[in-house]
Scaffold this active site. Structure first.
Site, mmCIF file in Angstrom:
data_model
loop_
_atom_site.group_PDB
_atom_site.id
_atom_site.type_symbol
_atom_site.label_atom_id
_atom_site.label_comp_id
_atom_site.label_asym_id
_atom_site.label_seq_id
_atom_site.Cartn_x
_atom_site.Cartn_y
_atom_site.Cartn_z
ATOM 1 N N ASN A 254 0.818 -1.215 0.000
ATOM 2 C CA ASN A 254 0.000 0.000 0.000
ATOM 3 C C ASN A 254 0.848 1.261 0.000
ATOM 4 O O ASN A 254 0.537 2.228 -0.710
ATOM 5 C CB ASN A 254 -0.944 0.008 1.211
ATOM 6 C CG ASN A 254 -2.083 -0.975 1.060
ATOM 7 O OD1 ASN A 254 -2.411 -1.403 -0.041
ATOM 8 N ND2 ASN A 254 -2.684 -1.357 2.168
ATOM 9 N N HIS B 258 -4.340 -9.084 6.614
ATOM 10 C CA HIS B 258 -3.867 -7.699 6.696
ATOM 11 C C HIS B 258 -5.009 -6.721 6.972
ATOM 12 O O HIS B 258 -5.037 -6.039 7.998
ATOM 13 C CB HIS B 258 -3.179 -7.300 5.381
ATOM 14 C CG HIS B 258 -2.021 -8.153 4.996
ATOM 15 N ND1 HIS B 258 -0.833 -8.148 5.683
ATOM 16 C CD2 HIS B 258 -1.862 -9.021 3.973
ATOM 17 C CE1 HIS B 258 0.019 -8.973 5.094
ATOM 18 N NE2 HIS B 258 -0.584 -9.521 4.062
#
Length: 315
Positions: A167, A240
């Site tokens: 990310n 996650h």
């Protein structure tokens, strides 16, 4: 269970879908879902968000299309991890609902202004939408109650490069804007999510789920499990995005430390790495809303998290 008014910025994605289900089961009251590029192109992710929300019985939650690419680099997606459709190639018919008309960064600013101090913002994809919102409205951060981000890899290997988590690697400039903002920011990195590997006994129980949304998400997880099995040599996956959602709806699952942090923007081999000042003898910050300060996870009750994750799919 007190409902938690929540904005979810995501890039669905299998683990984003699991995070949506976790929040729905454990008190998240989704005010809106905003979608960014990331695991899949933004248009695919937005369609997936609508589909998952419909499966969860949340067809009244608006979905807003957001950034189609990072601020300062080419688009990078991860269909190899999440399937060509982003949901494990399960063949699920997409939602027939339409997207909301307002673009994601504009809607984030509008909702924060309309509900000052009330909304928790959870971000589980690249941070482009939130970075743009911060640029659009200098007071945006001050209107948000709390922010929980899934991203970064502090003192552990990355998963996009040797040092960078996906990310933050997919938009390092936006991630730095988010860290520099004056808000209460919890940063849930790989150093925390790597503790969440799903054990065999939990997989066995997930396989028997009888809920409609549980069966759909279990089917989607097969692609994810296949990918992790090839990588790790055993059938499991890391949770996650569900962990970030779990800590947003109940921060008591973990203990935390305030640290000064930043994102590497220029290194040839380190771009996208989140760094934290963990030097001994230096006092930790005391105010979470100071720009450049983030809250990182120290201890985590993995057993309780796994139990709640199981409940989010089995009902």
């Amino acid at each position: 269970m007190t409902p938690l008014p929540l904005l979810l910025d995501c890039d669905p994605g299998i683990d984003d879908a699991l995070a949506l289900a976790y929040g729905a089961a454990h008190g998240a009251e989704y005010v809106a879902c905003t979608v960014t590029h990331g695991n899949v192109p933004v248009e695919t992710g937005a369609r997936n968000a609508l589909t998952v929300l419909d499966v969860l019985g949340l067809a009244d939650v608006p979905v807003h299309l957001g950034a189609a690419r990072p601020l300062a680099q080419p688009l990078r997606t991860a269909e190899a991890v999440h399937g060509g459709d982003g949901l494990g190639d399960t063949g699920r018919a997409p939602s027939t609902r339409s997207l909301a008309g307002t673009l994601a960064p504009v809607e984030l600013v509008r909702l924060a202004r309309a509900h000052p101090g009330e909304l928790t913002l959870v971000a589980v994809g690249p941070l482009t939408n939130i970075g743009i919102a911060l640029l659009l409205d200098p007071e945006f951060a001050g209107h948000v109650r709390r922010v929980v981000v899934m991203g970064g890899a502090i003192l552990v290997p990355g998963n996009a490069t040797a040092l960078a988590e996906a990310n933050t690697f997919c938009d390092p400039e936006a991630a730095q804007l988010v860290i520099d903002a004056p808000w209460d920011l919890t940063w849930v990195g790989l150093e925390a999510t790597r503790r969440t590997a799903v054990p065999p006994e939990l997989l066995d129980r997930l396989a028997t789920t009888a809920t409609p949304h549980g069966r759909f998400l279990w089917a989607a997880m097969q692609h994810y499990l296949d990918r992790y099995e090839r990588t790790l040599g055993r059938r499991t996956c890391l949770l996650h995005d569900p962990l970030a959602m779990a800590l947003a709806v109940d921060h008591r699952l973990a203990s935390y430390r305030l640290v000064r942090a930043g994102v590497e923007l220029r290194g040839e081999r380190t771009r996208g790495q989140v760094t934290a000042d963990l030097r001994p003898g230096r006092p930790d910050p005391e105010d979470a809303r100071v720009p450049g300060v983030v809250r990182i996870v120290e201890d985590l009750d993995v057993a309780a998290f796994h139990d709640r994750f199981l409940g989010s799919l089995t009902g």
